[in-house]
Design a protein around this motif. Structure first.
Motif, PDB file in Angstrom:
ATOM      1  N   ILE A  79      -3.139  57.949  11.953  1.00 13.88           N
ATOM      2  CA  ILE A  79      -2.270  58.128  13.184  1.00 13.88           C
ATOM      3  C   ILE A  79      -1.543  59.533  12.860  1.00 13.88           C
ATOM      4  CG2 ILE A  79      -0.642  56.640  12.504  1.00 13.88           C
ATOM      5  CD1 ILE A  79       0.157  55.932  15.527  1.00 13.88           C
ATOM      6  N   GLY A  80      -1.078  60.244  13.769  1.00 16.83           N
ATOM      7  CA  GLY A  80      -0.206  61.225  13.510  1.00 16.83           C
ATOM      8  C   GLY A  80       1.336  61.006  13.357  1.00 16.83           C
ATOM      9  N   GLY A  81       2.013  61.764  13.967  1.00 21.79           N
ATOM     10  CA  GLY A  81       3.400  61.597  13.611  1.00 21.79           C
ATOM     11  C   GLY A  81       4.368  61.426  15.121  1.00 21.79           C
ATOM     12  N   PHE A  82       5.437  60.884  15.060  1.00 20.22           N
ATOM     13  CA  PHE A  82       6.296  60.803  16.065  1.00 20.22           C
ATOM     14  C   PHE A  82       7.134  62.112  16.130  1.00 20.22           C
ATOM     15  CE2 PHE A  82      10.376  59.288  18.207  1.00 20.22           C
ATOM     16  CZ  PHE A  82       9.843  59.004  19.391  1.00 20.22           C
ATOM     17  N   ASP A  83       6.952  62.853  17.188  1.00 21.09           N
ATOM     18  CA  ASP A  83       7.553  64.232  17.107  1.00 21.09           C
ATOM     19  C   ASP A  83       7.726  64.794  18.659  1.00 21.09           C
ATOM     20  OD1 ASP A  83       8.501  66.830  16.481  1.00 21.09           O
ATOM     21  OD2 ASP A  83       6.732  67.572  16.476  1.00 21.09           O
ATOM     22  N   PRO A  84       8.818  64.002  19.394  1.00 19.91           N
ATOM     23  CA  PRO A  84       9.064  63.982  20.716  1.00 19.91           C
ATOM     24  C   PRO A  84       9.354  65.731  21.012  1.00 19.91           C
ATOM     25  CG  PRO A  84      10.380  62.278  19.982  1.00 19.91           C
ATOM     26  CD  PRO A  84       9.754  62.904  18.777  1.00 19.91           C
ATOM     27  N   LEU A  85       9.149  66.054  21.969  1.00 19.03           N
ATOM     28  CA  LEU A  85       9.278  67.505  22.202  1.00 19.03           C
ATOM     29  C   LEU A  85       8.562  68.468  21.457  1.00 19.03           C
ATOM     30  CD1 LEU A  85      13.072  67.347  23.345  1.00 19.03           C
ATOM     31  CD2 LEU A  85      10.871  66.816  24.670  1.00 19.03           C
ATOM     32  N   VAL A  86       7.817  68.296  20.563  1.00 23.42           N
ATOM     33  CA  VAL A  86       6.935  68.949  19.735  1.00 23.42           C
ATOM     34  C   VAL A  86       7.564  70.233  18.899  1.00 23.42           C
ATOM     35  CG1 VAL A  86       4.934  70.803  19.581  1.00 23.42           C
ATOM     36  CG2 VAL A  86       5.151  68.943  21.510  1.00 23.42           C
ATOM     37  N   ARG A  87       8.733  69.591  18.180  1.00 21.23           N
ATOM     38  CA  ARG A  87       9.675  70.369  17.391  1.00 21.23           C
ATOM     39  C   ARG A  87       9.342  70.556  15.912  1.00 21.23           C
ATOM     40  NH1 ARG A  87      14.458  71.519  19.879  1.00 21.23           N
ATOM     41  NH2 ARG A  87      14.780  70.726  21.739  1.00 21.23           N
ATOM     42  N   GLY A  88       8.354  69.877  15.414  1.00 22.96           N
ATOM     43  CA  GLY A  88       7.818  69.792  14.135  1.00 22.96           C
ATOM     44  C   GLY A  88       7.005  71.153  13.471  1.00 22.96           C
ATOM     45  N   ASP A  89       6.755  71.085  12.329  1.00 27.71           N
ATOM     46  CA  ASP A  89       6.170  72.297  11.759  1.00 27.71           C
ATOM     47  C   ASP A  89       4.558  71.932  11.672  1.00 27.71           C
ATOM     48  OD1 ASP A  89       4.978  74.516  10.492  1.00 27.71           O
ATOM     49  OD2 ASP A  89       5.784  73.739   8.283  1.00 27.71           O
ATOM     50  N   TYR A  90       3.780  72.796  12.578  1.00 26.14           N
ATOM     51  CA  TYR A  90       2.161  72.642  12.721  1.00 26.14           C
ATOM     52  C   TYR A  90       1.518  73.840  12.217  1.00 26.14           C
ATOM     53  CZ  TYR A  90       3.527  68.705  15.592  1.00 26.14           C
ATOM     54  OH  TYR A  90       4.120  67.572  16.143  1.00 26.14           O
ATOM     55  N   SER A  91       2.129  74.538  11.176  1.00 23.22           N
ATOM     56  CA  SER A  91       1.560  75.728  10.849  1.00 23.22           C
ATOM     57  C   SER A  91       0.140  75.643  10.198  1.00 23.22           C
ATOM     58  CB  SER A  91       2.604  76.717   9.932  1.00 23.22           C
ATOM     59  OG  SER A  91       3.055  75.817   8.824  1.00 23.22           O
ATOM     60  N   SER A  92       0.325  74.389   9.560  1.00 28.08           N
ATOM     61  CA  SER A  92      -0.941  73.964   8.620  1.00 28.08           C
ATOM     62  C   SER A  92      -2.378  73.836   9.715  1.00 28.08           C
ATOM     63  CB  SER A  92      -1.006  72.773   7.479  1.00 28.08           C
ATOM     64  OG  SER A  92      -0.261  71.613   8.318  1.00 28.08           O
ATOM     65  N   ILE A  93      -1.923  73.371  10.799  1.00 29.21           N
ATOM     66  CA  ILE A  93      -3.068  73.075  11.419  1.00 29.21           C
ATOM     67  C   ILE A  93      -3.358  74.071  12.897  1.00 29.21           C
ATOM     68  CG2 ILE A  93      -3.016  70.566  10.998  1.00 29.21           C
ATOM     69  CD1 ILE A  93      -1.866  71.648  14.481  1.00 29.21           C
ATOM     70  N   LEU A  94      -2.540  74.973  12.594  1.00 30.17           N
ATOM     71  CA  LEU A  94      -2.874  76.271  13.776  1.00 30.17           C
ATOM     72  C   LEU A  94      -4.017  76.857  13.572  1.00 30.17           C
ATOM     73  CD1 LEU A  94       0.953  77.213  14.617  1.00 30.17           C
ATOM     74  CD2 LEU A  94      -0.480  75.694  16.163  1.00 30.17           C
ATOM     75  N   PRO A  95      -4.547  77.324  14.429  1.00 30.38           N
ATOM     76  CA  PRO A  95      -5.549  78.435  14.291  1.00 30.38           C
ATOM     77  C   PRO A  95      -5.062  79.718  13.933  1.00 30.38           C
ATOM     78  CG  PRO A  95      -5.890  77.198  16.538  1.00 30.38           C
ATOM     79  CD  PRO A  95      -4.698  76.726  15.827  1.00 30.38           C
ATOM     80  N   ASP A  96      -5.839  80.324  13.189  1.00 30.88           N
ATOM     81  CA  ASP A  96      -5.356  81.732  12.882  1.00 30.88           C
ATOM     82  C   ASP A  96      -4.829  82.652  14.044  1.00 30.88           C
ATOM     83  OD1 ASP A  96      -6.124  81.055  10.190  1.00 30.88           O
ATOM     84  OD2 ASP A  96      -8.085  82.076  10.093  1.00 30.88           O
ATOM     85  N   GLY A  97      -3.716  82.938  13.730  1.00 30.84           N
ATOM     86  CA  GLY A  97      -3.347  83.928  14.724  1.00 30.84           C
ATOM     87  C   GLY A  97      -2.728  83.329  15.899  1.00 30.84           C
ATOM     88  N   VAL A  98      -2.851  82.103  16.359  1.00 28.17           N
ATOM     89  CA  VAL A  98      -2.540  81.549  17.281  1.00 28.17           C
ATOM     90  C   VAL A  98      -0.950  80.653  17.290  1.00 28.17           C
ATOM     91  CG1 VAL A  98      -3.021  79.660  19.101  1.00 28.17           C
ATOM     92  CG2 VAL A  98      -4.668  81.087  18.049  1.00 28.17           C
ATOM     93  N   PRO A  99      -0.099  81.146  18.443  1.00 28.84           N
ATOM     94  CA  PRO A  99       1.297  80.314  18.367  1.00 28.84           C
ATOM     95  C   PRO A  99       1.038  78.926  18.793  1.00 28.84           C
ATOM     96  CG  PRO A  99       0.973  81.853  20.125  1.00 28.84           C
ATOM     97  CD  PRO A  99      -0.211  82.326  19.347  1.00 28.84           C
ATOM     98  N   LEU A 100       1.996  78.355  18.227  1.00 35.04           N
ATOM     99  CA  LEU A 100       1.930  76.769  18.783  1.00 35.04           C
ATOM    100  C   LEU A 100       2.022  76.585  20.263  1.00 35.04           C
ATOM    101  CD1 LEU A 100       2.295  73.815  17.841  1.00 35.04           C
ATOM    102  CD2 LEU A 100       4.794  74.254  17.680  1.00 35.04           C
ATOM    103  N   PRO A 101       2.915  77.353  20.852  1.00 33.27           N
ATOM    104  CA  PRO A 101       2.587  77.109  22.215  1.00 33.27           C
ATOM    105  C   PRO A 101       1.464  77.184  23.117  1.00 33.27           C
ATOM    106  CG  PRO A 101       4.829  78.306  22.086  1.00 33.27           C
ATOM    107  CD  PRO A 101       3.761  78.279  20.753  1.00 33.27           C
ATOM    108  N   ALA A 102       0.650  78.321  22.586  1.00 36.62           N
ATOM    109  CA  ALA A 102      -0.661  78.393  23.163  1.00 36.62           C
ATOM    110  C   ALA A 102      -1.392  77.242  22.741  1.00 36.62           C
ATOM    111  CB  ALA A 102      -1.304  79.846  22.619  1.00 36.62           C
ATOM    112  N   PHE A 103      -1.436  76.598  21.443  1.00 35.87           N
ATOM    113  CA  PHE A 103      -2.288  75.532  21.091  1.00 35.87           C
ATOM    114  C   PHE A 103      -1.678  74.354  21.766  1.00 35.87           C
ATOM    115  CE2 PHE A 103      -3.353  72.271  17.846  1.00 35.87           C
ATOM    116  CZ  PHE A 103      -4.863  72.571  17.775  1.00 35.87           C
TER     117      PHE A 103
END
Length: 566
Positions: A74-98
């Motif tokens: 299971i992932g984590g509890f992160d209301p409103l998506v405020r955590g650091d997701y840089s490790s799973i983001l596609p190259d060159g794609v910002p978090l809001p787009a993902f």
């Protein structure tokens, strides 16, 4: 910050998200077209709420459970998506787009269930289900597959969501439809299924074409990148494999139904195209065009017999075939990837370990969805209730759930647009006799001339020929009505989605006119010559005596009322 992002990659992901969002319209049209008109508004509302409810709940809870944390389960509890997701983001794609890209995928899984549970589910109960699948059920199994979970670590491959999206929705649909029970009239006392025809095949076809179009974003956008020679080649290959699987599945379904039902089944063939799309979604990036074509062919065959098995053997009522298209073809697509993957598939000289990982992933996700969704639906059933009452179902969910008399304005009952009661209206200044002056013209023939009404029931294609023939013998006034009916042959013996259609009402025209100058025998003989082919369905001619005819404008009666103005 702008230097770390890629404009091309970001635009490609956002374009894919927009196309996947538009799939909601496709699902809405398919489900609306394949069900009855009295539930149209309810289905549209459910599809709207799938996305409207799913969007904030995925933002509040689902995204974190799917992509947050490092746990395999299971992932984590992160209301409103405020955590650091840089490790799973596609190259060159910002978090809001993902985030928006993943949101539309979540909504797709939720909306699949609507069609299988159509025409008998409480709207409030459906909204609760939609919230739970978007908040918990889909994100956790999605974490296993895409969020760094244990299936992804084992090498399970589901590129765009045959299992993660479609099978989750399809299995949920199976459980929901089973617990809900069939629609009233779907099965006779012996358990034999009856065909309940959808009201608008054109809407259903439009929905399929929308989904086919949007699937290029569903699969192609899942590269989440549009830079680099390898990625560009993969994008093109994904479009080709996606399209080939859909087309080959549609052709195969057409052929199977043509052989089994003596005519190609339209709605089942439309389902076939969707089944091919679902099946190839898992491996569209790793299979060859030949492999995609074979996946489409296999998926179509399994889907047709799977839908029949669900309907006739399991006695589960699925109005739109969602279980067969998404559940069966979703599982099948993941398994066939184990055979047709050019990198790891059995048919390309690799071992069985990859197929084993695929099979384990399918079984595990089925088990997860079965346990969670069975619990959800049973709790809803035991508390607020899952199904509408018998009376509500018969009247239609549009009226009972939404206060909508009809989704089609032309079929709305006439409503008095004034609030004044008859007794409150201003009395007429003069009587009807004084207001409508009738000038009676002298009668040119005796008042006892025999008048006869002739009613002809004909095929729609024969109308112009009959009208021309009647004009030639002096009959120019007629009333024409679109009707439905059948004769002694009880309609044409047809199949709808593999089930014989009982008492099929065929579209006909009813042509009526009253004659007195033209001999009735001449009218009948002329009509017979215009209609005759020698085959069943040529039509019927009914002859009635008419007591009187009154022309309202002039007051003329009998023979004179039927004559043209001099």
């Amino acid at each position: 910050m702008s230097g770390i992002y890629s404009s091309v990659n970001t635009i490609w992901v956002l374009l894919g998200a927009a196309l996947v969002f538009f799939m909601q319209a496709g699902f809405a049209m398919v489900e609306t077209g394949f069900t009855r008109a009295k539930n149209t508004g309810n289905i549209i509302m459910k599809n709207l709420m799938d996305f409207a409810i799913g969007t904030p709940i995925f933002w509040l809870l689902g995204f974190g459970l799917m992509f947050g944390g490092a746990s395999g389960l299971i992932g984590g509890f992160d209301p409103l998506v405020r955590g650091d997701y840089s490790s799973i983001l596609p190259d060159g794609v910002p978090l809001p787009a993902f985030l928006i890209f993943q949101t539309v995928f979540c909504a797709t899984a939720a909306t699949i269930v609507s069609g299988a549970m159509a025409e008998r589910t409480k709207f409030s109960s459906y909204c609760i289900y939609s919230l739970i699948i978007s908040a918990v059920v889909y994100p956790i199994s999605g974490h296993w597959i895409w969020g760094g979970g244990w299936l992804q670590q084992l090498g399970f491959h589901d590129f765009a969501g045959s299992t993660a999206v479609h099978m989750v929705g399809g299995v949920s649909a199976l459980i929901g439809a089973k617990i809900l029970g069939p629609r009233i009239g779907k099965y006779d006392k012996n358990g034999k299924p009856k065909a309940i025809l959808g009201h608008n095949l054109a809407l259903g076809a439009l929905g399929v074409f929308i989904l086919w179009f949007c699937w290029f974003g569903f699969n192609g956008g899942s590269t989440v990148s549009a830079t680099g020679d390898d990625v560009l080649f993969s994008m093109g290959n994904i479009f080709v494999t996606t399209n080939l699987a859909a087309a080959c599945a549609a052709v195969t379904t057409m052929a199977i139904t043509w052989i089994r039902y003596k005519k190609p089944d339209v709605s089942m063939t439309l389902n076939g195209a969707l089944g091919g799309l679902v099946a190839v979604t898992a491996g569209c990036d790793v299979v060859s065009p030949t492999g995609a074509a074979l996946i489409g062919i296999i998926a179509a065959a399994v889907m047709v017999f799977g839908i029949e098995f669900i309907d006739k053997v399991l006695k589960i009522d699925d109005p739109v075939g969602a279980i067969g298209v998404h559940g069966i073809c979703g599982a099948l697509g993941a398994l066939l990837t184990g055979f047709f993957s050019q990198d790891e598939g059995i048919f390309y000289g690799h071992g069985f370990s990859f197929l084993g990982a695929q099979a384990l992933g399918v079984v595990s996700v089925i088990a997860w969805v079965t346990v969670t969704m069975t619990t959800v639906f049973l709790v809803i059933k035991k508390t607020i209730g899952l199904r509408v009452s018998r009376e509500e179902e018969i009247k239609g969910l549009d009226l009972e759930e939404h206060g909508l008399v009809s989704s089609y304005a032309d079929f709305m009952p006439m409503v008095n647009i004034t609030s004044l009661k008859d007794e409150e209206r201003t009395p007429l200044a003069v009587s009807v006799d004084e207001a409508v002056l009738v000038q009676r013209k002298p009668t040119s023939m005796a008042g006892d001339v025999k008048m006869t009404k002739v009613v002809i029931i004909i095929k729609q294609s024969k109308f112009e020929k009959v009208k021309a023939a009647m004009n030639q013998i002096g009959i120019t006034g007629m009333t024409v009505t679109n009707v439905l009916g059948c004769g002694m042959q009880k309609g044409v013996g047809e199949y709808y989605r593999g089930i014989p259609v009982e008492m099929n009402l065929l579209p006909k025209l009813k042509v009526e006119f009253v004659v007195c100058k033209t001999p009735v025998d001449l009218v009948i003989d002329t009509a017979k010559k215009a209609l005759y082919t020698g085959h069943i369905g040529d039509g019927k001619i009914f002859v009635y005596d008419v007591e009187n005819v009154v022309k309202v404008r002039t007051g003329e009666e009998g023979y004179n009322a039927l004559q043209d103005e001099e």
